[in-house]
Design a protein around this motif. Structure first.
Motif, mmCIF file in Angstrom:
data_model
loop_
_atom_site.group_PDB
_atom_site.id
_atom_site.type_symbol
_atom_site.label_atom_id
_atom_site.label_comp_id
_atom_site.label_asym_id
_atom_site.label_seq_id
_atom_site.Cartn_x
_atom_site.Cartn_y
_atom_site.Cartn_z
ATOM 1 N N MET A 75 0.856 -1.171 0.000
ATOM 2 C CA MET A 75 0.000 0.000 0.000
ATOM 3 C C MET A 75 0.905 1.238 0.000
ATOM 4 O O MET A 75 1.855 1.315 0.764
ATOM 5 C CB MET A 75 -0.880 -0.048 1.258
ATOM 6 N N ASN A 76 0.576 2.204 -0.871
ATOM 7 C CA ASN A 76 1.403 3.406 -0.921
ATOM 8 C C ASN A 76 1.131 4.302 0.285
ATOM 9 O O ASN A 76 0.152 4.129 1.005
ATOM 10 C CB ASN A 76 1.222 4.149 -2.254
ATOM 11 N N LEU A 77 2.008 5.270 0.499
ATOM 12 C CA LEU A 77 1.929 6.112 1.688
ATOM 13 C C LEU A 77 0.622 6.901 1.749
ATOM 14 O O LEU A 77 -0.003 6.996 2.809
ATOM 15 C CB LEU A 77 3.137 7.065 1.754
ATOM 16 N N LYS A 78 0.184 7.459 0.617
ATOM 17 C CA LYS A 78 -1.053 8.244 0.616
ATOM 18 C C LYS A 78 -2.232 7.387 1.090
ATOM 19 O O LYS A 78 -3.015 7.807 1.938
ATOM 20 C CB LYS A 78 -1.330 8.817 -0.772
ATOM 21 N N LYS A 79 -2.339 6.191 0.549
ATOM 22 C CA LYS A 79 -3.439 5.299 0.941
ATOM 23 C C LYS A 79 -3.292 4.898 2.408
ATOM 24 O O LYS A 79 -4.284 4.803 3.130
ATOM 25 C CB LYS A 79 -3.471 4.071 0.045
ATOM 26 N N ASN A 80 -2.074 4.674 2.852
ATOM 27 C CA ASN A 80 -1.818 4.325 4.237
ATOM 28 C C ASN A 80 -2.258 5.450 5.174
ATOM 29 O O ASN A 80 -2.835 5.197 6.232
ATOM 30 C CB ASN A 80 -0.336 4.016 4.421
ATOM 31 N N ILE A 81 -2.012 6.694 4.774
ATOM 32 C CA ILE A 81 -2.447 7.852 5.558
ATOM 33 C C ILE A 81 -3.972 7.877 5.627
ATOM 34 O O ILE A 81 -4.558 8.119 6.693
ATOM 35 C CB ILE A 81 -1.909 9.164 4.948
ATOM 36 N N ILE A 82 -4.625 7.624 4.507
ATOM 37 C CA ILE A 82 -6.092 7.629 4.454
ATOM 38 C C ILE A 82 -6.664 6.548 5.379
ATOM 39 O O ILE A 82 -7.580 6.811 6.165
ATOM 40 C CB ILE A 82 -6.597 7.452 3.008
ATOM 41 N N VAL A 83 -6.125 5.344 5.294
ATOM 42 C CA VAL A 83 -6.613 4.230 6.118
ATOM 43 C C VAL A 83 -6.400 4.541 7.600
ATOM 44 O O VAL A 83 -7.308 4.366 8.424
ATOM 45 C CB VAL A 83 -5.915 2.906 5.714
ATOM 46 N N ASN A 84 -5.218 5.023 7.943
ATOM 47 C CA ASN A 84 -4.907 5.358 9.325
ATOM 48 C C ASN A 84 -5.802 6.481 9.833
ATOM 49 O O ASN A 84 -6.316 6.424 10.959
ATOM 50 C CB ASN A 84 -3.429 5.749 9.434
ATOM 51 N N SER A 85 -6.024 7.490 9.002
ATOM 52 C CA SER A 85 -6.886 8.614 9.383
ATOM 53 C C SER A 85 -8.317 8.152 9.590
ATOM 54 O O SER A 85 -8.976 8.580 10.553
ATOM 55 C CB SER A 85 -6.836 9.707 8.312
ATOM 56 N N LEU A 86 -8.812 7.286 8.721
ATOM 57 C CA LEU A 86 -10.163 6.752 8.871
ATOM 58 C C LEU A 86 -10.304 6.055 10.220
ATOM 59 O O LEU A 86 -11.285 6.268 10.938
ATOM 60 C CB LEU A 86 -10.513 5.800 7.729
ATOM 61 N N LEU A 96 -8.593 6.559 12.960
ATOM 62 C CA LEU A 96 -8.581 7.564 14.028
ATOM 63 C C LEU A 96 -9.893 8.338 14.068
ATOM 64 O O LEU A 96 -10.456 8.566 15.147
ATOM 65 C CB LEU A 96 -7.403 8.529 13.835
ATOM 66 N N PHE A 97 -10.386 8.756 12.903
ATOM 67 C CA PHE A 97 -11.642 9.514 12.841
ATOM 68 C C PHE A 97 -12.812 8.685 13.363
ATOM 69 O O PHE A 97 -13.684 9.198 14.058
ATOM 70 C CB PHE A 97 -11.942 9.975 11.413
ATOM 71 N N GLU A 98 -12.838 7.413 12.995
ATOM 72 C CA GLU A 98 -13.928 6.549 13.447
ATOM 73 C C GLU A 98 -13.848 6.286 14.950
ATOM 74 O O GLU A 98 -14.871 6.111 15.600
ATOM 75 C CB GLU A 98 -13.915 5.223 12.684
ATOM 76 N N SER A 99 -12.654 6.274 15.487
ATOM 77 C CA SER A 99 -12.484 6.002 16.916
ATOM 78 C C SER A 99 -12.760 7.218 17.790
ATOM 79 O O SER A 99 -13.361 7.093 18.861
ATOM 80 C CB SER A 99 -11.060 5.511 17.197
ATOM 81 N N TYR A 100 -12.297 8.392 17.337
ATOM 82 C CA TYR A 100 -12.332 9.572 18.199
ATOM 83 C C TYR A 100 -13.178 10.726 17.679
ATOM 84 O O TYR A 100 -13.370 11.711 18.374
ATOM 85 C CB TYR A 100 -10.905 10.078 18.434
ATOM 86 N N GLY A 101 -13.653 10.623 16.458
ATOM 87 C CA GLY A 101 -14.343 11.738 15.828
ATOM 88 C C GLY A 101 -13.356 12.507 14.963
ATOM 89 O O GLY A 101 -12.144 12.379 15.129
ATOM 90 N N ILE A 102 -13.875 13.275 14.051
ATOM 91 C CA ILE A 102 -13.016 13.986 13.106
ATOM 92 C C ILE A 102 -12.456 15.263 13.720
ATOM 93 O O ILE A 102 -11.279 15.583 13.548
ATOM 94 C CB ILE A 102 -13.786 14.305 11.804
ATOM 95 N N LYS A 103 -13.285 15.972 14.452
ATOM 96 C CA LYS A 103 -12.879 17.277 14.970
ATOM 97 C C LYS A 103 -11.654 17.197 15.886
ATOM 98 O O LYS A 103 -10.738 18.008 15.776
ATOM 99 C CB LYS A 103 -14.040 17.936 15.708
ATOM 100 N N VAL A 104 -11.639 16.222 16.785
ATOM 101 C CA VAL A 104 -10.569 16.177 17.785
ATOM 102 C C VAL A 104 -9.247 15.625 17.254
ATOM 103 O O VAL A 104 -8.200 15.860 17.846
ATOM 104 C CB VAL A 104 -10.992 15.391 19.050
ATOM 105 N N VAL A 105 -9.288 14.890 16.152
ATOM 106 C CA VAL A 105 -8.063 14.327 15.584
ATOM 107 C C VAL A 105 -7.389 15.399 14.729
ATOM 108 O O VAL A 105 -7.982 15.908 13.785
ATOM 109 C CB VAL A 105 -8.355 13.066 14.748
ATOM 110 N N THR A 106 -6.172 15.721 15.085
ATOM 111 C CA THR A 106 -5.429 16.758 14.355
ATOM 112 C C THR A 106 -4.467 16.124 13.358
ATOM 113 O O THR A 106 -4.199 14.913 13.427
ATOM 114 C CB THR A 106 -4.615 17.630 15.333
ATOM 115 N N MET A 107 -3.947 16.945 12.482
ATOM 116 C CA MET A 107 -2.930 16.462 11.540
ATOM 117 C C MET A 107 -1.694 16.006 12.321
ATOM 118 O O MET A 107 -1.041 15.034 11.941
ATOM 119 C CB MET A 107 -2.573 17.552 10.526
ATOM 120 N N ASP A 108 -1.386 16.669 13.432
ATOM 121 C CA ASP A 108 -0.275 16.235 14.298
ATOM 122 C C ASP A 108 -0.540 14.840 14.851
ATOM 123 O O ASP A 108 0.368 14.000 14.891
ATOM 124 C CB ASP A 108 -0.083 17.214 15.465
#
Length: 187
Positions: free
Chosen positions: A1-12, A14-26
């Motif tokens: 899996m390329n890095l961009k897709k890996n970022i998307i999967v990882n972000s999903l 995190l967003f599903e676990s904690y919500g989108i608002k509280v998860v920062t780019m950091d």
């Protein structure tokens, strides 16, 4: 899996676990062990990342639905399996994910809404119409209205605490969509 897709999967995740608002780019960068600068190589900002996450999410959903549609089953059984898949997914994700999407990411929410409408008013409605043609479903049923009510029901399920009360997928399906599906079978 390329890095961009890996970022998307990882972000999903995190967003599903904690919500989108509280998860920062950091948070995303730290969770992945990459620099924040690397995130910005692939995405112009969090809004862009969220849109990509929604696109990816529905790619997965449509792939699962395509597999269901390819099965040699009746229209009703396919509809049941699609709803079972949907509810199984929905009970895993806290409502804050959808609320944040709607409240803080209007463009991504439009993409989300268009795709879920495609599932309900495109795929499910087509299966309902097919069931009517084959005589499995009462011809007097307005399939568009039926789909509209189910979309409203799914929204209420998503935005309520019903999913967190520990009901099984089977119970949720039976007591919502299952009962109304049984009501449209041709007698």
């Amino acid at each position: 899996m390329n890095l961009k897709k890996n970022i998307i999967v990882n972000s999903l995740e995190l967003f599903e676990s904690y919500g989108i608002k509280v998860v920062t780019m950091d948070d995303i960068a730290n969770n992945m062990g990459i620099s924040k600068k690397t995130l910005y190589v692939h995405f112009t900002g969090k809004k862009d990342l969220v849109k990509n996450v929604v696109h990816f999410l529905f790619e997965r959903h449509f792939l699962a639905i395509e597999q269901i549609l390819a099965e040699n089953e009746t229209a009703i059984k396919k509809i049941n399996k699609i709803y079972e898949y949907a509810v199984s997914y929905l009970i895993k994700v806290p409502p804050v994910f959808y609320l944040d999407l709607q409240k803080y990411h209007a463009e991504a929410y439009r993409i989300y809404d268009q795709n879920r409408c495609e599932i309900i008013f495109g795929i499910v409605k087509k299966l309902l119409d097919e069931g009517q043609l084959k005589g499995e479903i009462d011809k007097s049923i307005n399939t568009a209205m039926f789909c509209e009510f189910h979309l409203i029901s799914l929204d209420k399920i998503i935005n309520s605490k019903t999913l967190s009360l520990g009901y099984s997928v089977k119970d949720i399906l039976h007591n919502t969509i299952g009962i109304s599906l049984k009501g449209i079978f041709k007698k």
